[in-house]
Design a protein around this motif. Structure first.
Motif, PDB file in Angstrom:
ATOM      1  N   GLY A 116       0.787  -1.228   0.000  1.00 11.86           N
ATOM      2  CA  GLY A 116       0.000   0.000   0.000  1.00 11.86           C
ATOM      3  C   GLY A 116       0.818   1.276   0.000  1.00 11.86           C
ATOM      4  O   GLY A 116       0.272   2.362  -0.204  1.00 11.86           O
ATOM      5  N   VAL A 117       2.115   1.201   0.215  1.00 12.87           N
ATOM      6  CA  VAL A 117       2.969   2.381   0.324  1.00 12.87           C
ATOM      7  C   VAL A 117       3.476   2.796  -1.053  1.00 12.87           C
ATOM      8  O   VAL A 117       3.828   1.960  -1.879  1.00 12.87           O
ATOM      9  CB  VAL A 117       4.152   2.120   1.281  1.00 12.87           C
ATOM     10  N   ALA A 118       3.509   4.124  -1.271  1.00 11.30           N
ATOM     11  CA  ALA A 118       4.030   4.684  -2.517  1.00 11.30           C
ATOM     12  C   ALA A 118       5.342   5.418  -2.245  1.00 11.30           C
ATOM     13  O   ALA A 118       5.524   5.998  -1.169  1.00 11.30           O
ATOM     14  CB  ALA A 118       3.022   5.643  -3.138  1.00 11.30           C
ATOM     15  N   PHE A 170       3.910  -3.999  -8.230  1.00 11.82           N
ATOM     16  CA  PHE A 170       4.021  -2.553  -8.113  1.00 11.82           C
ATOM     17  C   PHE A 170       3.274  -1.872  -9.243  1.00 11.82           C
ATOM     18  O   PHE A 170       3.301  -2.341 -10.386  1.00 11.82           O
ATOM     19  CB  PHE A 170       5.488  -2.117  -8.191  1.00 11.82           C
ATOM     20  N   LYS A 171       2.645  -0.741  -8.913  1.00 13.27           N
ATOM     21  CA  LYS A 171       2.106   0.166  -9.923  1.00 13.27           C
ATOM     22  C   LYS A 171       3.179   1.223 -10.138  1.00 13.27           C
ATOM     23  O   LYS A 171       3.511   1.976  -9.229  1.00 13.27           O
ATOM     24  CB  LYS A 171       0.800   0.808  -9.465  1.00 13.27           C
ATOM     25  N   GLY A 206       7.071   7.458  -9.940  1.00 14.83           N
ATOM     26  CA  GLY A 206       6.774   6.952  -8.608  1.00 14.83           C
ATOM     27  C   GLY A 206       6.236   5.543  -8.734  1.00 14.83           C
ATOM     28  O   GLY A 206       5.804   5.132  -9.811  1.00 14.83           O
ATOM     29  N   TYR A 207       6.329   4.807  -7.645  1.00 13.23           N
ATOM     30  CA  TYR A 207       5.758   3.461  -7.664  1.00 13.23           C
ATOM     31  C   TYR A 207       5.102   3.165  -6.325  1.00 13.23           C
ATOM     32  O   TYR A 207       5.452   3.734  -5.296  1.00 13.23           O
ATOM     33  CB  TYR A 207       6.790   2.400  -8.032  1.00 13.23           C
ATOM     34  N   GLN A 208       4.089   2.293  -6.378  1.00  8.80           N
ATOM     35  CA  GLN A 208       3.334   1.894  -5.200  1.00  8.80           C
ATOM     36  C   GLN A 208       3.254   0.378  -5.150  1.00  8.80           C
ATOM     37  O   GLN A 208       2.986  -0.266  -6.169  1.00  8.80           O
ATOM     38  CB  GLN A 208       1.926   2.481  -5.237  1.00  8.80           C
ATOM     39  N   ASN A 209       3.485  -0.169  -3.967  1.00 14.53           N
ATOM     40  CA  ASN A 209       3.320  -1.602  -3.774  1.00 14.53           C
ATOM     41  C   ASN A 209       1.824  -1.888  -3.722  1.00 14.53           C
ATOM     42  O   ASN A 209       1.146  -1.502  -2.780  1.00 14.53           O
ATOM     43  CB  ASN A 209       4.015  -2.046  -2.490  1.00 14.53           C
ATOM     44  N   MET A 247      -0.254   9.722  -7.773  1.00 13.81           N
ATOM     45  CA  MET A 247      -0.218   8.261  -7.869  1.00 13.81           C
ATOM     46  C   MET A 247      -1.607   7.641  -7.786  1.00 13.81           C
ATOM     47  O   MET A 247      -1.819   6.542  -8.251  1.00 13.81           O
ATOM     48  CB  MET A 247       0.645   7.678  -6.742  1.00 13.81           C
ATOM     49  N   ASP A 248      -2.554   8.361  -7.206  1.00 11.57           N
ATOM     50  CA  ASP A 248      -3.889   7.786  -6.986  1.00 11.57           C
ATOM     51  C   ASP A 248      -4.844   8.023  -8.152  1.00 11.57           C
ATOM     52  O   ASP A 248      -5.996   7.651  -8.096  1.00 11.57           O
ATOM     53  CB  ASP A 248      -4.497   8.322  -5.698  1.00 11.57           C
TER      54      ASP A 248
END
Length: 147
Positions: free
Chosen positions: A40-42, A63-64, A102-105, A145-146
């Protein structure tokens, strides 16, 4: 981005992260680091003035990865590109200077990312300013990122 194939045998597996016959010498890594990102962390979005990042997403999570071309002269100026990479699709990707990223798990377990940037963090002996423009702390930034 390009696939990171796993070469498997009875001992386990091996993945080639960097080959000097696949990159321009200007982009050769100056250092390497590994990071763990909680579910959930970016991390980001941010950009570099002079540094290029060579990210390797192997897993064990997904990852996104979001990137925006921030070069005003580019035909893809500020267009967002999103990829899902990691455990199900191991990838390496070069993020050139001036590209916001950026990336988010987005997985359920901690994820590992390896980066091989072409510049030293804070320069030789860690005496320079950090080459980074951070957008994540700006609530009015267009790089989200959202989205």
């Amino acid at each position: 981005m390009h696939q990171l194939p796993k070469f498997k045998d009875q001992r386990g597996w091996l993945v080639e992260l960097f080959r000097d016959d696949e990159l321009d010498t200007e982009l050769f890594p100056a250092m390497a680091y590994i990071s763990s990102t909680n579910p959930g962390v970016a991390r980001g979005p941010h950009e570099h003035i002079d540094q290029a990042d060579l990210f390797c997403f192997l897993g064990p999570s997904h990852f996104k990865l979001c990137m925006w071309d921030n070069g005003p002269e580019s035909e893809t100026f500020r267009i967002m590109m999103t990829l899902i990479v990691g455990a199900g699709d191991p990838q390496a990707g070069l993020v050139p200077k001036g590209v916001v990223h950026g990336y988010q798990n987005v997985g359920a377990v901690d994820g590992i990312v390896i980066n091989l940037p072409n510049r030293l963090y804070k320069g030789a002996g860690c005496r320079d300013e950090v080459d980074e423009i951070r957008h994540e702390a700006n609530p009015h930034a267009m790089f989200r990122m959202d989205d």
